[in-house]
Motif scaffolding. Structure first.
Motif, mmCIF file in Angstrom:
data_model
loop_
_atom_site.group_PDB
_atom_site.id
_atom_site.type_symbol
_atom_site.label_atom_id
_atom_site.label_comp_id
_atom_site.label_asym_id
_atom_site.label_seq_id
_atom_site.Cartn_x
_atom_site.Cartn_y
_atom_site.Cartn_z
ATOM 1 N N THR A 132 0.813 -1.227 0.141
ATOM 2 C CA THR A 132 -0.063 -0.038 -0.017
ATOM 3 C C THR A 132 1.068 1.168 -0.019
ATOM 4 O O THR A 132 1.707 1.509 0.975
ATOM 5 C CB THR A 132 -0.775 0.049 1.091
ATOM 6 O OG1 THR A 132 -1.740 -1.230 1.157
ATOM 7 C CG2 THR A 132 -1.856 1.250 1.171
ATOM 8 N N CYS A 133 0.664 1.941 -0.978
ATOM 9 C CA CYS A 133 1.252 3.245 -1.028
ATOM 10 C C CYS A 133 1.285 4.175 0.243
ATOM 11 O O CYS A 133 -0.115 4.498 0.561
ATOM 12 C CB CYS A 133 1.112 4.068 -2.299
ATOM 13 S SG CYS A 133 1.765 5.512 -2.770
ATOM 14 N N LYS A 134 2.419 4.924 0.700
ATOM 15 C CA LYS A 134 2.360 5.470 1.947
ATOM 16 C C LYS A 134 1.849 7.069 1.645
ATOM 17 O O LYS A 134 1.119 7.619 2.493
ATOM 18 C CB LYS A 134 3.763 5.896 2.644
ATOM 19 C CG LYS A 134 3.993 4.681 3.395
ATOM 20 C CD LYS A 134 5.463 4.975 4.023
ATOM 21 C CE LYS A 134 5.222 5.701 5.327
ATOM 22 N NZ LYS A 134 6.366 5.737 5.910
ATOM 23 N N GLU A 135 1.623 7.185 0.112
ATOM 24 C CA GLU A 135 1.159 8.611 -0.132
ATOM 25 C C GLU A 135 -0.495 8.404 -0.527
ATOM 26 O O GLU A 135 -1.415 9.177 0.061
ATOM 27 C CB GLU A 135 2.123 9.147 -1.038
ATOM 28 C CG GLU A 135 1.289 10.464 -1.741
ATOM 29 C CD GLU A 135 1.198 11.635 -0.746
ATOM 30 O OE1 GLU A 135 0.449 12.529 -0.862
ATOM 31 O OE2 GLU A 135 1.905 11.833 0.285
ATOM 32 N N CYS A 136 -0.655 7.704 -1.591
ATOM 33 C CA CYS A 136 -2.034 7.925 -2.197
ATOM 34 C C CYS A 136 -2.964 6.620 -1.528
ATOM 35 O O CYS A 136 -4.038 6.573 -1.827
ATOM 36 C CB CYS A 136 -2.105 7.626 -3.462
ATOM 37 S SG CYS A 136 -1.158 6.208 -4.495
ATOM 38 N N SER A 137 -2.229 5.800 -0.908
ATOM 39 C CA SER A 137 -2.922 4.397 -0.314
ATOM 40 C C SER A 137 -3.399 3.520 -0.993
ATOM 41 O O SER A 137 -4.158 2.433 -0.840
ATOM 42 C CB SER A 137 -4.158 5.098 0.693
ATOM 43 O OG SER A 137 -3.600 5.783 1.711
ATOM 44 N N ASP A 138 -3.193 3.804 -2.516
ATOM 45 C CA ASP A 138 -3.340 2.771 -3.471
ATOM 46 C C ASP A 138 -2.486 1.315 -3.269
ATOM 47 O O ASP A 138 -1.286 1.468 -2.725
ATOM 48 C CB ASP A 138 -3.222 3.314 -4.845
ATOM 49 C CG ASP A 138 -4.136 4.199 -5.426
ATOM 50 O OD1 ASP A 138 -5.192 4.301 -4.724
ATOM 51 O OD2 ASP A 138 -3.769 4.870 -6.473
ATOM 52 N N LYS A 139 -3.308 0.285 -3.716
ATOM 53 C CA LYS A 139 -2.247 -1.123 -3.621
ATOM 54 C C LYS A 139 -1.633 -0.989 -5.047
ATOM 55 O O LYS A 139 -1.995 -0.545 -6.078
ATOM 56 C CB LYS A 139 -3.421 -2.175 -3.699
ATOM 57 C CG LYS A 139 -4.504 -2.275 -2.505
ATOM 58 C CD LYS A 139 -3.664 -2.833 -1.427
ATOM 59 C CE LYS A 139 -4.683 -2.843 0.062
ATOM 60 N NZ LYS A 139 -4.034 -2.728 1.098
ATOM 61 N N TYR A 140 -0.531 -1.802 -4.769
ATOM 62 C CA TYR A 140 0.549 -1.730 -6.182
ATOM 63 C C TYR A 140 1.232 -3.047 -5.823
ATOM 64 O O TYR A 140 1.506 -3.533 -4.684
ATOM 65 C CB TYR A 140 1.292 -0.653 -6.197
ATOM 66 C CG TYR A 140 2.452 -0.250 -5.180
ATOM 67 C CD1 TYR A 140 3.775 -0.746 -5.450
ATOM 68 C CD2 TYR A 140 1.985 0.454 -3.938
ATOM 69 C CE1 TYR A 140 4.802 -0.526 -4.419
ATOM 70 C CE2 TYR A 140 3.045 0.461 -3.076
ATOM 71 C CZ TYR A 140 4.346 -0.038 -3.029
ATOM 72 O OH TYR A 140 5.169 0.479 -2.345
ATOM 73 N N GLU A 141 1.969 -3.570 -6.946
ATOM 74 C CA GLU A 141 2.937 -4.721 -6.633
ATOM 75 C C GLU A 141 4.354 -4.170 -6.711
ATOM 76 O O GLU A 141 4.891 -3.542 -7.531
ATOM 77 C CB GLU A 141 2.761 -5.467 -7.948
ATOM 78 C CG GLU A 141 1.516 -6.392 -8.262
ATOM 79 C CD GLU A 141 1.250 -7.344 -6.988
ATOM 80 O OE1 GLU A 141 2.161 -7.978 -6.581
ATOM 81 O OE2 GLU A 141 0.045 -7.151 -6.577
#
Length: 107
Positions: free
Chosen positions: A8-17
């Motif tokens: 989970t991105c610390k900035e936008c909270s999106d999930k990513y690989e």
């Protein structure tokens, strides 16, 4: 063969690989935004604390006190919402404690 994991991105909270275990951001835009905000906030807190420590009369005359510092930090937390944008105290000291203690003569 490189393994990925969902992060989970610390900035936008999106999930990513994520390619690396220590990955914190989905991309350079989020990393830069996060780090620039921390740098700006750090500069503001630094100036406030230096004024409180080394120009007490000037700070008092300007209405700057520890309560004002806490109010600014609260504003930062409110802006961040539920995101934890700081490093936990134990993790911070594990990473920086030896250097800080050496700088202040606590060795």
């Amino acid at each position: 063969l490189q393994m990925t994991h969902t992060a989970t991105c610390k900035e936008c909270s999106d999930k990513y690989e994520a390619q690396k275990a220590a990955s914190k951001f989905c991309g350079s835009k989020c990393r830069k935004t996060f780090n620039n905000r921390r740098a700006l906030r750090g500069a503001q807190i630094y100036d406030m604390m230096m004024g409180l420590r080394f120009d007490r009369k000037g700070a008092a005359d300007a209405g700057l006190d520890y309560t004002a510092v806490c109010a600014l930090v609260k504003k930062f937390a409110d802006q961040d919402g539920k995101k934890k944008t700081y490093t936990a105290p134990g993790d911070f000291m594990n990473e920086h404690g030896a250097m800080i203690n050496a700088q202040i003569g606590r060795v």
